[in-house]
Motif scaffolding. Structure first.
Motif, short mmCIF file in Angstrom:
data_model
loop_
_atom_site.label_atom_id
_atom_site.label_comp_id
_atom_site.label_asym_id
_atom_site.label_seq_id
_atom_site.Cartn_x
_atom_site.Cartn_y
_atom_site.Cartn_z
N VAL A 162 8.17 1.80 -5.16
CA VAL A 162 6.59 1.84 -5.76
C VAL A 162 5.99 0.70 -5.47
O VAL A 162 4.81 0.73 -5.21
N ALA A 163 6.77 -0.53 -5.70
CA ALA A 163 6.06 -1.82 -5.42
C ALA A 163 5.65 -1.95 -4.14
O ALA A 163 4.61 -2.44 -3.72
N PHE A 164 6.32 -1.47 -3.10
CA PHE A 164 6.06 -1.62 -1.73
C PHE A 164 4.94 -0.52 -1.46
O PHE A 164 4.37 -0.72 -0.23
N MET A 165 4.96 0.53 -2.24
CA MET A 165 3.91 1.38 -1.99
C MET A 165 2.52 0.97 -2.18
O MET A 165 1.49 1.19 -1.38
N GLY A 166 2.46 -0.28 -3.07
CA GLY A 166 1.14 -0.88 -3.25
C GLY A 166 0.52 -1.64 -2.02
O GLY A 166 -0.59 -2.09 -1.81
N ILE A 167 1.36 -1.67 -1.07
CA ILE A 167 0.99 -2.45 0.13
C ILE A 167 0.16 -1.62 1.08
O ILE A 167 -1.02 -2.04 1.45
N GLY A 168 0.58 -0.26 1.15
CA GLY A 168 -0.09 0.59 2.13
C GLY A 168 -1.06 1.48 1.53
O GLY A 168 -1.70 2.42 1.91
#
Length: 402
Positions: free
Chosen positions: A25-31
């Motif tokens: 979920v944290a890395f979802m915030g990048i894209g």
């Protein structure tokens, strides 16, 4: 990665899976914002370069915060640091959804970046410490979470953003709240380290030739990486669903290359040669984007996920192994330099594309890849310790004679 080690990746404690879910979920915030960048610009009456500051504020704060993550976690423990980071992401992601101007949104993304830095830097250390199968398997699991998050982010952003550009921010806040509950209940309290990390330790760690070489090569790589991520949505001329589909394909290539491609190529070529190869391929693909029409841009953007996935895994392993600094310290110093590239690229690339020519950001991205290769080659003697690490991995992965 051997079959044996591959199996160990799937047999993990629930606490590792809870941390990995929150990392996705944290890395979802990048894209997440990629498919809705044009919608945000239209909704808030802002230009592309103004909207690109959503990335700049996020990664600038992330980079600087990396210098204090180890200091914080060594005093309050890994679990509390994860929960603090998640709480900040929940608050600032929700606030981002309420923004009335692009300035407010940029500010809330900066707060989001602080929470993300606390979580992401600590999550890697927690997964490495708790996962079965050793550090190599844990890093691959972490990179799998990164790839899955990056690939899912554009789809979630497109699905929610097609309804309203504010919805993806509230969606992220909700998912991060779930991650907060999972980690609070499933991850045992981690003891504070006996040796406290000082604020200046990450910068002092960069005095090591191998770590500084890895970090500054990654700086140029990240500039090229986030040129693609931040500027491409403005030249695709597609709906949020179309942009989301393109970057889902890109993210899927990132994930597959991270988990399957990188370990295989490292065994065959060694880490440094894989970095040269992937930087060279990324440079060629950026030139392809610069010279292509619409269909070519789509194809080359999706394919660029392959060298990006290779780089992500190999750079992370190199930063953890190349120096004698403790892993949290080495990771913090490396990520401080690395994310600075991600902070500078979105505004510079978008401004060039907006004011000069749409092809120019990708030409600059290709030149940055070549600059990274030059740093890696010119300081290759500092990377010899990685050859020993690669040799050790190859020895452990070799089949045992009957």
């Amino acid at each position: 990665m051997s079959a044996q080690s591959g199996g160990s990746i799937l047999r993990q404690p629930m606490s590792v899976w809870a941390t990995a879910f929150a990392a996705v979920v944290a890395f979802m915030g990048i894209g997440l914002v990629d498919p809705i960048l044009p919608s945000i610009a239209q909704g808030l009456h802002a230009g592309p370069s103004q909207v690109s500051l959503l990335f700049t504020s996020y990664f600038l704060v992330t980079a600087v915060a990396m210098l204090v993550t180890g200091w914080v976690s060594s005093r309050i423990g890994g679990k509390r640091t994860l929960l603090l980071g998640l709480a900040l992401v929940v608050v600032f992601a929700a606030l981002a959804g309420t923004s009335g101007s692009v300035g407010e949104l940029i500010g809330f993304r900066a707060g989001w970046g602080l929470g993300n830095a606390l979580f992401v830097a600590t999550a890697l250390a927690v997964i490495v410490g708790a996962a079965s199968g050793g550090a190599e398997s844990a890093i691959i699991l972490y990179e799998a979470a990164l790839g899955l998050g990056i690939s899912m982010g554009p789809l979630v952003g497109a699905a929610l953003g097609d309804w309203n550009w504010r919805a993806p921010f509230f969606g992220t806040a909700s998912l991060m709240a779930v991650g907060f509950v999972l980690i609070a209940t499933l991850l045992r309290t981690t003891p504070t380290p006996a040796v406290k990390i000082r604020l200046g330790d990450p910068l002092r760690a960069l005095a090591h030739g191998g770590l500084s070489t890895t970090a500054f090569t990654a700086f140029f790589y990240n500039f090229a990486f986030f040129t693609i991520l931040a500027f491409t949505p403005f030249i695709l001329g597609m709906s949020p669903y179309g942009i989301g589909a393109v970057f889902f394909g890109w993210g899927a290539c990132v994930a597959l290359a991270s988990v399957f491609g990188a370990p295989a190529l490292q065994r065959r070529l060694g880490s440094v040669k894989v970095l040269h190869l992937s930087l060279g391929v990324l440079a060629a693909l950026q030139v392809g984007i610069a010279l292509s029409g619409h269909a070519g841009i789509v194809v080359f953007v999706i394919l660029s996920g392959i060298p990006i996935g290779l780089n992500n895994t190999v750079f992370t392993e190199a930063a953890m192994e190349v120096s004698d600094a403790p892993r949290p310290v080495a990771s913090a110093g490396y990520n401080f330099v690395r994310w600075m590239g991600g902070a500078l690229a979105p505004f510079i690339a978008t401004k060039l594309g907006e004011d000069v020519a749409p092809a120019l950001p990708y030409v600059l991205g290709a030149l940055c890849c070549l600059a990274g290769m030059a740093v890696l080659y010119g300081r290759r003697h500092h990377m010899r310790s990685l050859e020993r690490v690669d040799a050790d991995h190859a020895f452990r992965d070799a089949p045992v004679a009957a």
